[in-house]
Design an enzyme around this catalytic site. Structure first.
Site, short mmCIF file in Angstrom:
data_model
loop_
_atom_site.label_atom_id
_atom_site.label_comp_id
_atom_site.label_asym_id
_atom_site.label_seq_id
_atom_site.Cartn_x
_atom_site.Cartn_y
_atom_site.Cartn_z
N LYS A 147 2.62 -11.40 8.25
CA LYS A 147 1.39 -10.80 7.75
C LYS A 147 0.90 -11.69 6.62
O LYS A 147 1.59 -11.85 5.61
CB LYS A 147 1.62 -9.38 7.25
CG LYS A 147 0.37 -8.75 6.63
CD LYS A 147 0.66 -7.41 5.96
CE LYS A 147 -0.60 -6.83 5.33
NZ LYS A 147 -0.33 -5.60 4.54
N TYR A 201 6.20 -11.42 5.05
CA TYR A 201 5.05 -10.84 4.36
C TYR A 201 4.64 -11.80 3.25
O TYR A 201 5.34 -11.93 2.25
CB TYR A 201 5.45 -9.47 3.80
CG TYR A 201 4.34 -8.68 3.15
CD1 TYR A 201 2.99 -8.97 3.34
CD2 TYR A 201 4.66 -7.58 2.34
CE1 TYR A 201 2.00 -8.22 2.74
CE2 TYR A 201 3.67 -6.81 1.74
CZ TYR A 201 2.34 -7.15 1.94
OH TYR A 201 1.36 -6.39 1.34
N THR A 215 0.83 -1.20 0.00
CA THR A 215 0.00 0.00 0.00
C THR A 215 0.86 1.25 0.00
O THR A 215 0.45 2.30 -0.50
CB THR A 215 -0.95 0.00 1.21
OG1 THR A 215 -1.72 -1.20 1.19
CG2 THR A 215 -1.88 1.18 1.21
#
Length: 345
Positions: free
Chosen positions: A189, A160, A66
């Site tokens: 994550k 991640y 993001t």
């Protein structure tokens, strides 16, 4: 397993809701504006960071997907991290950690990015998996790649796992069990919706969950992930409505402590439903949708996405926002109601 087995065990980030923060870029009125690579807008960045932590967000993830990490230079990474660490510290939020992302295929480059991130003020590193050769990459190669990064990293490492931006790279739960034993790997994550895999990681008896935390990257999965042993979320919608997502997290933990009632479960389901409504925009449009919503709902930043090829915003134009306007107006009302109650922040 790795060459660092005697390294002291690092601790995971504090439990709570984190936000994968968008990187704000200057608008056309800026004197140094460049349409292909607009400069950083650190004023808006700082305003957004404070908006989040005052809404109860535990910490910030900078320069993840993001955050358009792949479009930023090394000097911009350093400037961004350092500016936000100072913003948080000056406002009395020294306890809110910064997790800095890396998105590179090279081990040495990932290690260097982590070093630069620490020097700029980050406390943790979130390392994206190496997906270029994903169809040919076996689980042993993935394990050794992450261990090599973690062996040399000067910050605790979070894995991640985002197949959507790594050529569908798959990291198996059994690989997570092995990686979780590394003293400098402290969590993950999981930005996918494979609930059975998330369960096999978050509830695995082979993982020491006091030293390895499982965060969902999808707020629409927050309640089920909490129920299976996940710690919390690193969530895009929380970048627009922090109190909404924090409220669900707090309600779950408070009710778990006292004993979950039917009324608690109903309230949690209602919140999860509202979060899912908003997350549809984030799932469809990613960073473009997050920035569009921040600008339209709160007046932070500008509409139109980020750096090329994301510049331009919604492909469908104004009509696309009209599809979401009613949902986001309702979410804003709920966010403002929670703010008035003063329980978060």
């Amino acid at each position: 397993m790795n060459g660092n087995s005697t390294r002291p065990q690092a601790n995971p980030p504090p439990s709570g809701i984190y936000v994968p923060v968008p990187t704000f870029f200057a608008q056309e009125s800026h004197p140094s504006y460049n349409p292909t690579t607009p400069p950083l807008d650190l004023q808006t960045q700082s305003a957004h960071s404070l908006f989040l932590v005052r809404g109860g967000i535990k910490g910030l993830v900078l320069l993840g997907s993001t955050g358009e990490a792949i479009f930023t230079s090394d000097s911009e990474r350093t400037e961004l991290i350092a500016s936000q660490r100072k913003t948080l510290d000056d406002a009395g939020y020294k306890d809110r950690p910064i997790i800095a992302g890396t998105a590179t295929q090279r081990i040495d480059e990932a290690v260097e990015m982590i070093k630069q991130s620490k020097e700029a003020g980050a406390e943790f590193a979130m390392v994206l998996g190496p997906g270029y050769f994903a169809p040919s990459t076996g689980q042993t190669g993935i394990q050794k790649w992450f261990e090599a990064v973690a062996d040399q990293a000067v910050l605790p490492v979070m894995i991640y796992h985002y197949p959507g931006v790594t050529n569908n790279l798959y990291i198996a739960p059994s690989t997570f069990e092995k990686l979780a034993a590394h003293p400098n790997i402290v969590g993950t994550k999981l930005s996918h919706g494979i609930i059975d895999d998330q369960t096999l990681i978050a509830a695995s008896p082979k993982i020491d969950h006091s030293h390895f935390s499982v965060f969902t990257g999808l707020g629409q999965n927050l309640l089920p992930v909490l129920a299976i042993g996940g710690v919390a979320a690193i969530d895009g919608l929380a970048g627009i409505f922090p109190r909404l997502v924090v409220r669900l997290f707090n309600l779950f933990n408070e009710s778990l402590e006292k004993g979950i009632s039917k009324e608690d479960m109903r309230a949690m389901r209602d919140l999860q439903f509202r979060i899912c409504e908003g997350e549809k925009l984030v799932a469809r449009w990613g960073v473009v949708g997050v920035k569009e919503a921040c600008a339209r709902v709160w007046g932070m930043g500008g509409k139109g996405g980020g750096r090329l090829p994301l510049a331009g915003g919604f492909e469908e134009g104004e009509g696309e926002w009209k599809k979401w306007e009613g949902i986001f107006s309702g979410l804003r009302e709920l966010e403002e109601r929670f703010k008035a109650e003063g329980k978060e922040g």
